[in-house]
Scaffold this motif. Structure first.
Motif, PDB file in Angstrom:
ATOM      1  N   ASN A   4     -10.153   0.129  -0.744  1.00  0.00           N
ATOM      2  CA  ASN A   4      -8.894   0.734  -0.305  1.00  0.00           C
ATOM      3  C   ASN A   4      -9.057   1.574   0.957  1.00  0.00           C
ATOM      4  O   ASN A   4      -8.059   1.967   1.569  1.00  0.00           O
ATOM      5  CB  ASN A   4      -8.297   1.606  -1.421  1.00  0.00           C
ATOM      6  N   LYS A   5     -10.295   1.856   1.337  1.00  0.00           N
ATOM      7  CA  LYS A   5     -10.491   2.619   2.582  1.00  0.00           C
ATOM      8  C   LYS A   5      -9.973   1.832   3.791  1.00  0.00           C
ATOM      9  O   LYS A   5      -9.706   2.414   4.845  1.00  0.00           O
ATOM     10  CB  LYS A   5     -11.961   2.980   2.764  1.00  0.00           C
ATOM     11  N   GLY A  37       0.816  -1.215   0.000  1.00  0.00           N
ATOM     12  CA  GLY A  37       0.000   0.000   0.000  1.00  0.00           C
ATOM     13  C   GLY A  37       0.848   1.262   0.000  1.00  0.00           C
ATOM     14  O   GLY A  37       1.812   1.373   0.756  1.00  0.00           O
ATOM     15  N   PRO A  38       0.503   2.245  -0.851  1.00  0.00           N
ATOM     16  CA  PRO A  38       1.303   3.471  -0.945  1.00  0.00           C
ATOM     17  C   PRO A  38       1.088   4.389   0.250  1.00  0.00           C
ATOM     18  O   PRO A  38       0.079   4.284   0.962  1.00  0.00           O
ATOM     19  CB  PRO A  38       0.783   4.122  -2.227  1.00  0.00           C
ATOM     20  N   GLU A  75      -8.603  -6.435   3.909  1.00  0.00           N
ATOM     21  CA  GLU A  75      -7.648  -5.742   4.785  1.00  0.00           C
ATOM     22  C   GLU A  75      -6.735  -4.773   4.043  1.00  0.00           C
ATOM     23  O   GLU A  75      -6.338  -3.745   4.592  1.00  0.00           O
ATOM     24  CB  GLU A  75      -6.772  -6.768   5.501  1.00  0.00           C
ATOM     25  N   PHE A  76      -6.398  -5.103   2.785  1.00  0.00           N
ATOM     26  CA  PHE A  76      -5.356  -4.347   2.088  1.00  0.00           C
ATOM     27  C   PHE A  76      -5.818  -3.742   0.770  1.00  0.00           C
ATOM     28  O   PHE A  76      -5.009  -3.219   0.011  1.00  0.00           O
ATOM     29  CB  PHE A  76      -4.140  -5.253   1.847  1.00  0.00           C
ATOM     30  N   CYS A 134      -7.353   1.871 -11.941  1.00  0.00           N
ATOM     31  CA  CYS A 134      -8.409   0.942 -11.525  1.00  0.00           C
ATOM     32  C   CYS A 134      -8.156   0.417 -10.116  1.00  0.00           C
ATOM     33  O   CYS A 134      -9.101   0.140  -9.368  1.00  0.00           O
ATOM     34  CB  CYS A 134      -8.573  -0.193 -12.531  1.00  0.00           C
ATOM     35  N   LEU A 135      -6.886   0.276  -9.742  1.00  0.00           N
ATOM     36  CA  LEU A 135      -6.567  -0.169  -8.387  1.00  0.00           C
ATOM     37  C   LEU A 135      -6.935   0.903  -7.368  1.00  0.00           C
ATOM     38  O   LEU A 135      -7.567   0.633  -6.337  1.00  0.00           O
ATOM     39  CB  LEU A 135      -5.077  -0.488  -8.271  1.00  0.00           C
ATOM     40  N   ALA A 136      -6.537   2.143  -7.653  1.00  0.00           N
ATOM     41  CA  ALA A 136      -6.762   3.241  -6.707  1.00  0.00           C
ATOM     42  C   ALA A 136      -8.238   3.567  -6.556  1.00  0.00           C
ATOM     43  O   ALA A 136      -8.648   4.104  -5.519  1.00  0.00           O
ATOM     44  CB  ALA A 136      -5.989   4.478  -7.164  1.00  0.00           C
ATOM     45  N   ALA A 137      -9.037   3.256  -7.577  1.00  0.00           N
ATOM     46  CA  ALA A 137     -10.464   3.599  -7.541  1.00  0.00           C
ATOM     47  C   ALA A 137     -11.277   2.680  -6.637  1.00  0.00           C
ATOM     48  O   ALA A 137     -12.410   3.011  -6.270  1.00  0.00           O
ATOM     49  CB  ALA A 137     -11.040   3.550  -8.959  1.00  0.00           C
TER      50      ALA A 137
END
Length: 374
Positions: free
Chosen positions: A250-251, A79-80, A161-162, A243-246
């Motif tokens: 990711n919350k 995760g960034p 989780e990730f 597409c990953l960041a959207a």
């Protein structure tokens, strides 16, 4: 005894830096061959011929290794520490995919997998083989079957989780180990990943046409970037995280804990001007231990020049102009296109008239004649 071994295995995996672990049956992904063959029959794999090499072997771990009785799937969070979409607004700087801003995960994860595999042999015996994204193993379906998450509509793994930020690795073993339950697909009616794609690469939910994907175009594709996708690339020069960041999952994501996978400062938002000046030696030096190095300096500069053309920054004209005489025709063609986007039309026409007759490559000559269409 096997349950105790499984618990000890999970603890050892965590010690080695893995964030998730699950175990599945080698036969758990029966049915994936049909999906893979449909993908290949449609030609959606583009130039990735290695995907078409013996799909039966890729879709069945037992064909890969007939003695395998359990598949241990492991995930490492990358995760960034910042929103990867922010860089897209800085048009004179380069966007490099999150996974490629640190050390090459293949090398790191394979080393850790070998350590864990040696521990397992020492603890319980048996034989093992380890894989990380370089062999004919369908990691994502196996990880889904092992309960690490599910394949989202963007075809990548999603973890509760990730989020979408998991590197995967596999250990095949002759040991019979307790299985984990697969996780239910929790995408629901969400289309965030599909709608975020700059090039409309998703034919339908769970179906990707790699030939339209910016990650494919900037990494796997060897020739000139097709004209229809150049504007959509923006300043993405290696991979694409849209597409990953959207993904709303990711919350729950958090920053990766492996220091070697963390972004290097010089790769967070490098200047397009500086990247355009890289010769082969400087390219290799900058991307030592990085996955970026594998595409080579010429393909890399092709991508940088498309980004320069999209930048709207007239101060980059001289950088593009310098590269119209590069030794690589791939670089020259991209430089011509970049100039055509940044220079006033009369100036470009004048330069074209002086350069076109000296150009030896037909594709580059076509760029000079009409940079909008081959």
């Amino acid at each position: 005894m096997t349950t105790t071994l499984k618990d000890k295995l999970a603890r050892e995996a965590k010690t080695l830096g893995f964030d998730s672990i699950g175990i599945t049956d080698p036969a758990a992904i029966d049915g994936t061959r049909e999906k893979l063959e449909a993908f290949l029959d449609a030609g959606a794999h583009g130039e990735m011929e290695w995907l078409a090499d013996n799909p039966g072997r890729r879709a069945d771990p037992k064909v890969m290794w007939r003695d395998v009785r359990s598949v241990i799937m492991l995930g490492m969070n990358y995760g960034p520490d910042e929103n990867p979409m922010t860089i897209l607004a800085e048009r004179s700087r380069a966007a490099i995919s999150v996974y490629a801003r640190g050390d090459d995960y293949h090398d790191l994860i394979k080393k850790r997998l070998k350590q864990l595999a040696r521990w397992l042999i020492g603890e319980a015996g048996g034989e093992v083989k380890v894989f990380v994204d370089t062999a004919a193993v369908m990691e994502k379906p196996l990880a889904s079957a092992a309960g690490l998450g599910w394949q989202g509509k963007h075809t990548n793994m999603v973890s509760r989780e990730f989020g979408s930020w998991l590197f995967l690795g596999a250990i095949f073993t002759t040991l019979e180990l307790p299985r984990d339950e697969p996780m239910t697909d929790r995408c629901g009616s969400c289309r965030a990943c599909l709608d975020s794609c700059p090039t409309s690469a998703f034919i339908a939910p769970y179906r990707l046409d790699a030939r339209r994907c910016i990650s494919y175009l900037t990494i796997e594709h060897k020739g000139p970037i097709p004209h229809e996708f150049r504007k959509a690339m923006g300043n993405r020069i290696y991979g694409c995280d849209d597409c990953l960041a959207a993904c709303p999952w990711n919350k729950f994501a958090r920053e990766g804990r492996e220091a070697k996978l963390a972004a290097r400062d010089e790769l967070r938002a490098p200047s397009l001007a500086e990247l355009s000046k890289l010769d082969d030696a400087a390219f290799r030096a900058l991307f030592t231990k990085s996955p970026v190095k594998r595409i080579g300096r010429n393909r890399f500069l092709r991508n940088v020049l498309v980004a320069i053309g999209n930048s709207g920054d007239a101060t980059l004209i001289d950088d593009a102009k310098r590269l119209v005489s590069d030794e690589s025709s791939l670089v020259r063609g991209a430089a011509v296109w970049a100039l055509a986007q940044l220079q006033p039309g009369d100036e470009f026409a004048e330069l074209s008239a002086s350069m076109i007759d000296a150009e030896s490559d037909d594709l580059v000559r076509a760029e000079w004649r009409d940079p909008l269409v081959f």
